[in-house]
Design a protein around this motif. Structure first.
Motif, mmCIF file in Angstrom:
data_model
loop_
_atom_site.group_PDB
_atom_site.id
_atom_site.type_symbol
_atom_site.label_atom_id
_atom_site.label_comp_id
_atom_site.label_asym_id
_atom_site.label_seq_id
_atom_site.Cartn_x
_atom_site.Cartn_y
_atom_site.Cartn_z
ATOM 1 N N GLY A 34 1.030 -1.315 0.120
ATOM 2 C CA GLY A 34 -0.037 -0.091 -0.019
ATOM 3 C C GLY A 34 0.984 1.213 0.074
ATOM 4 N N SER A 35 0.374 2.134 0.753
ATOM 5 C CA SER A 35 1.289 3.495 0.576
ATOM 6 C C SER A 35 2.256 3.363 1.773
ATOM 7 C CB SER A 35 0.400 4.697 0.946
ATOM 8 O OG SER A 35 -0.460 4.555 2.158
ATOM 9 N N THR A 36 2.266 2.446 2.803
ATOM 10 C CA THR A 36 2.972 2.317 3.863
ATOM 11 C C THR A 36 4.626 1.714 3.489
ATOM 12 O OG1 THR A 36 2.580 0.187 4.462
ATOM 13 C CG2 THR A 36 1.302 1.932 5.351
ATOM 14 N N GLY A 37 4.765 0.992 2.310
ATOM 15 C CA GLY A 37 5.890 0.444 2.026
ATOM 16 C C GLY A 37 6.398 -1.033 2.789
ATOM 17 N N ILE A 38 5.306 -1.226 3.733
ATOM 18 C CA ILE A 38 5.378 -2.146 4.505
ATOM 19 C C ILE A 38 4.559 -3.217 4.060
ATOM 20 C CG2 ILE A 38 5.296 -3.254 6.920
ATOM 21 C CD1 ILE A 38 5.770 -0.283 7.919
ATOM 22 N N ALA A 70 -4.090 -10.545 -18.547
ATOM 23 C CA ALA A 70 -2.728 -10.003 -18.832
ATOM 24 C C ALA A 70 -2.229 -9.646 -17.313
ATOM 25 C CB ALA A 70 -2.889 -8.769 -19.784
ATOM 26 N N SER A 71 -2.629 -9.547 -16.300
ATOM 27 C CA SER A 71 -2.201 -9.171 -15.091
ATOM 28 C C SER A 71 -1.308 -10.256 -14.491
ATOM 29 C CB SER A 71 -3.066 -8.685 -14.230
ATOM 30 O OG SER A 71 -3.848 -7.572 -14.584
ATOM 31 N N ASN A 72 -0.263 -10.097 -13.766
ATOM 32 C CA ASN A 72 0.295 -11.151 -12.920
ATOM 33 C C ASN A 72 -0.730 -11.502 -11.865
ATOM 34 O OD1 ASN A 72 1.938 -12.138 -10.555
ATOM 35 N ND2 ASN A 72 3.789 -11.520 -11.886
ATOM 36 N N ILE A 73 -0.674 -12.705 -11.686
ATOM 37 C CA ILE A 73 -1.577 -13.222 -10.822
ATOM 38 C C ILE A 73 -1.522 -12.750 -9.206
ATOM 39 C CG2 ILE A 73 -2.244 -15.260 -11.898
ATOM 40 C CD1 ILE A 73 -0.614 -16.886 -9.958
ATOM 41 N N SER A 74 0.044 -11.963 -8.706
ATOM 42 C CA SER A 74 -0.048 -11.377 -7.544
ATOM 43 C C SER A 74 -0.533 -10.149 -7.748
ATOM 44 C CB SER A 74 1.577 -11.534 -7.197
ATOM 45 O OG SER A 74 2.101 -10.628 -8.158
ATOM 46 N N PHE A 75 -0.959 -9.477 -8.537
ATOM 47 C CA PHE A 75 -1.391 -8.146 -8.772
ATOM 48 C C PHE A 75 -2.964 -8.413 -8.614
ATOM 49 C CE2 PHE A 75 -2.404 -4.578 -12.008
ATOM 50 C CZ PHE A 75 -2.529 -3.587 -11.294
ATOM 51 N N ASP A 76 -3.744 -7.421 -7.898
ATOM 52 C CA ASP A 76 -5.207 -7.434 -7.481
ATOM 53 C C ASP A 76 -5.951 -7.368 -8.864
ATOM 54 O OD1 ASP A 76 -4.947 -4.645 -7.844
ATOM 55 O OD2 ASP A 76 -5.835 -4.420 -6.114
ATOM 56 N N ALA A 77 -5.393 -6.890 -9.949
ATOM 57 C CA ALA A 77 -6.244 -6.785 -11.226
ATOM 58 C C ALA A 77 -6.482 -7.920 -11.506
ATOM 59 C CB ALA A 77 -5.710 -5.682 -12.108
ATOM 60 N N ALA A 78 -5.829 -9.065 -11.408
ATOM 61 C CA ALA A 78 -5.855 -10.530 -11.836
ATOM 62 C C ALA A 78 -7.274 -11.233 -11.400
ATOM 63 C CB ALA A 78 -4.974 -11.207 -11.532
ATOM 64 N N THR A 79 -7.803 -10.565 -10.193
ATOM 65 C CA THR A 79 -8.859 -10.975 -9.526
ATOM 66 C C THR A 79 -10.355 -10.712 -10.615
ATOM 67 O OG1 THR A 79 -8.100 -10.459 -7.464
ATOM 68 C CG2 THR A 79 -10.687 -10.751 -7.591
ATOM 69 N N PHE A 80 -10.080 -9.298 -11.111
ATOM 70 C CA PHE A 80 -11.183 -9.060 -12.087
ATOM 71 C C PHE A 80 -11.024 -9.932 -13.333
ATOM 72 C CE2 PHE A 80 -11.917 -7.002 -16.172
ATOM 73 C CZ PHE A 80 -13.276 -6.484 -16.181
ATOM 74 N N HIS A 168 -12.231 4.250 -16.496
ATOM 75 C CA HIS A 168 -10.900 4.590 -15.787
ATOM 76 C C HIS A 168 -11.298 4.185 -14.389
ATOM 77 C CE1 HIS A 168 -8.213 7.664 -13.701
ATOM 78 N NE2 HIS A 168 -7.481 6.403 -14.048
ATOM 79 N N VAL A 169 -10.696 3.300 -13.915
ATOM 80 C CA VAL A 169 -11.006 2.355 -12.598
ATOM 81 C C VAL A 169 -9.740 2.689 -11.447
ATOM 82 C CG1 VAL A 169 -12.478 0.670 -13.716
ATOM 83 C CG2 VAL A 169 -10.048 0.130 -13.605
ATOM 84 N N TYR A 170 -10.437 2.511 -10.448
ATOM 85 C CA TYR A 170 -9.268 2.673 -9.129
ATOM 86 C C TYR A 170 -9.777 2.112 -7.915
ATOM 87 C CZ TYR A 170 -6.131 4.784 -5.915
ATOM 88 O OH TYR A 170 -5.078 4.758 -4.791
ATOM 89 N N GLY A 171 -8.715 1.512 -7.194
ATOM 90 C CA GLY A 171 -9.005 1.152 -5.970
ATOM 91 C C GLY A 171 -7.814 0.307 -5.278
ATOM 92 N N PRO A 172 -7.685 0.777 -4.092
ATOM 93 C CA PRO A 172 -6.322 -0.214 -3.295
ATOM 94 C C PRO A 172 -6.807 -1.405 -3.233
ATOM 95 C CG PRO A 172 -7.831 1.238 -1.789
ATOM 96 C CD PRO A 172 -8.465 1.605 -3.181
ATOM 97 N N THR A 173 -5.887 -2.409 -2.902
ATOM 98 C CA THR A 173 -5.992 -3.723 -2.755
ATOM 99 C C THR A 173 -7.184 -4.103 -1.772
ATOM 100 O OG1 THR A 173 -3.751 -4.387 -3.624
ATOM 101 C CG2 THR A 173 -4.879 -5.970 -2.322
ATOM 102 N N GLU A 174 -7.004 -3.392 -0.806
ATOM 103 C CA GLU A 174 -8.082 -3.679 0.304
ATOM 104 C C GLU A 174 -9.525 -3.541 -0.207
ATOM 105 O OE1 GLU A 174 -4.134 -2.329 2.043
ATOM 106 O OE2 GLU A 174 -5.409 -1.810 0.536
ATOM 107 N N THR A 175 -9.831 -2.841 -1.291
ATOM 108 C CA THR A 175 -11.115 -2.870 -1.492
ATOM 109 C C THR A 175 -11.473 -3.661 -2.682
ATOM 110 O OG1 THR A 175 -10.594 -1.081 -2.994
ATOM 111 C CG2 THR A 175 -11.076 -0.274 -0.794
ATOM 112 N N THR A 176 -10.588 -4.712 -2.822
ATOM 113 C CA THR A 176 -10.741 -5.768 -4.045
ATOM 114 C C THR A 176 -10.828 -4.997 -5.296
ATOM 115 O OG1 THR A 176 -12.012 -7.088 -2.285
ATOM 116 C CG2 THR A 176 -12.078 -7.884 -4.686
ATOM 117 N N THR A 177 -9.783 -4.547 -5.754
ATOM 118 C CA THR A 177 -9.334 -4.014 -7.068
ATOM 119 C C THR A 177 -9.919 -2.776 -7.546
ATOM 120 O OG1 THR A 177 -9.288 -6.524 -7.749
ATOM 121 C CG2 THR A 177 -9.083 -4.910 -9.348
#
Length: 192
Positions: A34-38, A70-80, A168-177
């Motif tokens: 996220g935005s923390t780097g941790i 096309a998204s890497n499966i470790s990227f949340d866009a792969a969920t979509f 145009h879509v946006y969302g942090p991982t915590e909101t499921t993509t």
């Protein structure tokens, strides 16, 4: 759970197993900084995946759709991409990084496999808009996001036989993509 190396699978029941999962049950865990780097694990429940891809107000997927994975499966866009296909009866078409990073290969791939739905990061959207903006014209749905977009490149796509729907879509991982979306249309085009 079946351990295939310890039993003869042909002796197992041939009926579909009963579904015992609930909306609040865990679908998967994905890691993000996220935005923390941790890095931290984010627990995504079944209901969040369903909210993303079933009976949505931003996209309607069905068995006629062909969605690029096309998204890497470790990227949340792969969920979509993955669950959008599987839960709506659509076809999921594997699309390699090599293809995604070459606009000429990408347009050939989109045409050859009749892909009609694609998600790209904003950075890739900008790159393709600069080099081959007509690449997206074969699409029914083009979703892009992850960061702020330069309106110049949006206008370039809109002026180059754009896809039927540009989102145009946006969302942090915590909101499921995708937590928010915006349908970009020609009527809203800026004149710069």
């Amino acid at each position: 759970m079946l351990c295939l190396d310890e039993m003869d699978i042909t002796s197992q029941c041939k009926r579909n197993p009963r579904l015992n999962s609930q909306a609040q049950d865990l679908a998967y865990v994905i890691y993000t900084s996220g935005s923390t780097g941790i890095p931290k694990g984010v627990c995504i429940p079944n209901a969040a995946v369903l909210r993303l891809v079933k009976k949505t107000n931003y996209i309607q997927l069905n068995a006629d759709d062909r969605i690029a994975q096309a998204s890497n499966i470790s990227f949340d866009a792969a969920t979509f991409e993955i669950w959008g296909s599987l839960l709506n009866g659509a076809q999921l078409i594997g699309t390699s990084k090599n293809i995604m990073l070459s606009p000429n290969k990408l347009i050939q791939h989109l045409r050859a496999y009749q892909i009609n739905t694609l998600f790209v990061t904003t950075a890739l959207f900008n790159q393709i808009a600069q080099t081959k903006p007509e690449c997206f014209k074969v699409l029914k749905n083009l979703l892009f996001g992850g960061e702020r977009v330069d309106p110049h490149w949006v206008n370039t796509i809109l002026n180059s036989n754009s896809p039927k729907r540009l989102l145009h879509v946006y969302g942090p991982t915590e909101t499921t993509t995708f937590a928010s979306w915006y349908l970009v249309s020609r009527e809203q085009r800026r004149t710069d």
